[in-house]
Design a protein around this motif. Structure first.
Motif, PDB file in Angstrom:
ATOM      1  N   VAL A 120     -33.085  52.014  31.310  1.00  0.00           N
ATOM      2  CA  VAL A 120     -32.052  51.270  30.609  1.00  0.00           C
ATOM      3  C   VAL A 120     -32.709  50.034  30.009  1.00  0.00           C
ATOM      4  O   VAL A 120     -33.477  49.342  30.680  1.00  0.00           O
ATOM      5  N   GLY A 121     -32.412  49.774  28.743  1.00  0.00           N
ATOM      6  CA  GLY A 121     -32.975  48.607  28.067  1.00  0.00           C
ATOM      7  C   GLY A 121     -32.121  47.370  28.288  1.00  0.00           C
ATOM      8  O   GLY A 121     -30.916  47.458  28.476  1.00  0.00           O
ATOM      9  N   ALA A 122     -32.763  46.224  28.263  1.00  0.00           N
ATOM     10  CA  ALA A 122     -32.081  44.941  28.450  1.00  0.00           C
ATOM     11  C   ALA A 122     -32.391  44.026  27.277  1.00  0.00           C
ATOM     12  O   ALA A 122     -33.272  44.312  26.466  1.00  0.00           O
ATOM     13  N   PHE A 123     -31.668  42.915  27.214  1.00  0.00           N
ATOM     14  CA  PHE A 123     -31.832  41.966  26.115  1.00  0.00           C
ATOM     15  C   PHE A 123     -31.800  40.558  26.671  1.00  0.00           C
ATOM     16  O   PHE A 123     -30.857  40.186  27.375  1.00  0.00           O
ATOM     17  N   ALA A 124     -32.830  39.774  26.356  1.00  0.00           N
ATOM     18  CA  ALA A 124     -32.941  38.408  26.869  1.00  0.00           C
ATOM     19  C   ALA A 124     -32.870  37.424  25.712  1.00  0.00           C
ATOM     20  O   ALA A 124     -33.828  37.253  24.969  1.00  0.00           O
ATOM     21  N   LEU A 125     -31.754  36.762  25.549  1.00  0.00           N
ATOM     22  CA  LEU A 125     -31.587  35.759  24.508  1.00  0.00           C
ATOM     23  C   LEU A 125     -31.311  34.382  25.114  1.00  0.00           C
ATOM     24  O   LEU A 125     -31.911  33.399  24.739  1.00  0.00           O
ATOM     25  N   THR A 126     -30.400  34.324  26.055  1.00  0.00           N
ATOM     26  CA  THR A 126     -29.890  33.061  26.577  1.00  0.00           C
ATOM     27  C   THR A 126     -30.965  32.267  27.325  1.00  0.00           C
ATOM     28  O   THR A 126     -31.654  32.797  28.186  1.00  0.00           O
ATOM     29  N   GLU A 127     -31.059  30.981  26.967  1.00  0.00           N
ATOM     30  CA  GLU A 127     -31.990  30.072  27.631  1.00  0.00           C
ATOM     31  C   GLU A 127     -31.225  28.898  28.222  1.00  0.00           C
ATOM     32  O   GLU A 127     -30.183  28.508  27.703  1.00  0.00           O
ATOM     33  N   PRO A 128     -31.754  28.315  29.308  1.00  0.00           N
ATOM     34  CA  PRO A 128     -31.061  27.189  29.943  1.00  0.00           C
ATOM     35  C   PRO A 128     -30.747  26.035  28.988  1.00  0.00           C
ATOM     36  O   PRO A 128     -29.676  25.458  29.041  1.00  0.00           O
ATOM     37  N   GLY A 129     -31.632  25.708  28.068  1.00  0.00           N
ATOM     38  CA  GLY A 129     -31.404  24.573  27.190  1.00  0.00           C
ATOM     39  C   GLY A 129     -30.834  24.918  25.832  1.00  0.00           C
ATOM     40  O   GLY A 129     -30.467  24.038  25.064  1.00  0.00           O
ATOM     41  N   ALA A 130     -30.748  26.210  25.513  1.00  0.00           N
ATOM     42  CA  ALA A 130     -30.316  26.616  24.176  1.00  0.00           C
ATOM     43  C   ALA A 130     -29.090  27.514  24.169  1.00  0.00           C
ATOM     44  O   ALA A 130     -28.506  27.740  23.119  1.00  0.00           O
ATOM     45  N   GLY A 131     -28.718  28.024  25.316  1.00  0.00           N
ATOM     46  CA  GLY A 131     -27.607  28.979  25.348  1.00  0.00           C
ATOM     47  C   GLY A 131     -27.979  30.208  24.543  1.00  0.00           C
ATOM     48  O   GLY A 131     -29.085  30.725  24.657  1.00  0.00           O
TER      49      GLY A 131
END
Length: 169
Positions: A120-131
């Protein structure tokens, strides 16, 4: 212009709707209210070959069109928004960059098992300082020799709890 679905698209929509009403809708409230991932349904979705609909068969996909893929996401989402999002994240956000920009070696190594539902593929966009503001992201990929080194932090990675080794940053 004719906006009618083809006979095959109507069949896909009806099949997914029946599936979603039988398997997704009964657990939708539980999935929304608990941190449980509906992995039992994802396995069934993979068996139906709905995780790789818009990708060519040589990459493990079904060789279908994007409208058929959209119909799958729409019908799953009608019954359980979480399940629809899981499939959309996997198929669009994780698989598409590999299909569009990956090397043949990467496609064979990663896209084939993703389209077959073995991973299953995942997606990482959200960052602690940038949302989720991609323009404000600070994570970098620095080329060091023959490899890229990722520097930064991500959080709320979609599909991460069950993802294979492929996470799109």
């Amino acid at each position: 212009m004719d906006f009618k679905l083809t006979e095959e698209q109507e069949l896909i929509r009806a099949s997914v709707r029946e599936f979603a009403l039988k398997f997704c809708e009964p657990i939708a409230e539980e999935i929304d209210n608990t941190p449980r991932f509906p992995d039992e349904n994802l396995k069934k979705i993979a068996e139906q070959e709905w995780l790789g609909i818009p990708y060519p068969t040589e990459y493990g996909g079904a060789g279908g069109d994007f409208l058929s893929y959209i119909l799958v996401v729409e019908e799953l989402s009608r019954a359980c928004a979480t399940t629809g999002f899981i499939v959309e994240c996997h198929t669009s956000l994780a698989c598409f960059p590999l299909f569009k920009f990956g090397t043949e070696e990467q496609k064979q190594k990663w896209l084939v098992p993703l389209c077959k539902g073995e991973m299953v593929g995942a997606f990482a966009l959200t960052e602690p300082g940038a949302g989720t503001d991609a323009g404000a992201a600070s994570t970098t990929a620095d080329l060091q020799g023959d490899e890229y080194v990722l520097n930064g932090s991500k959080m709320f990675i979609s599909n991460a709890p069950i993802a294979g080794m492929i996470i799109v940053f």
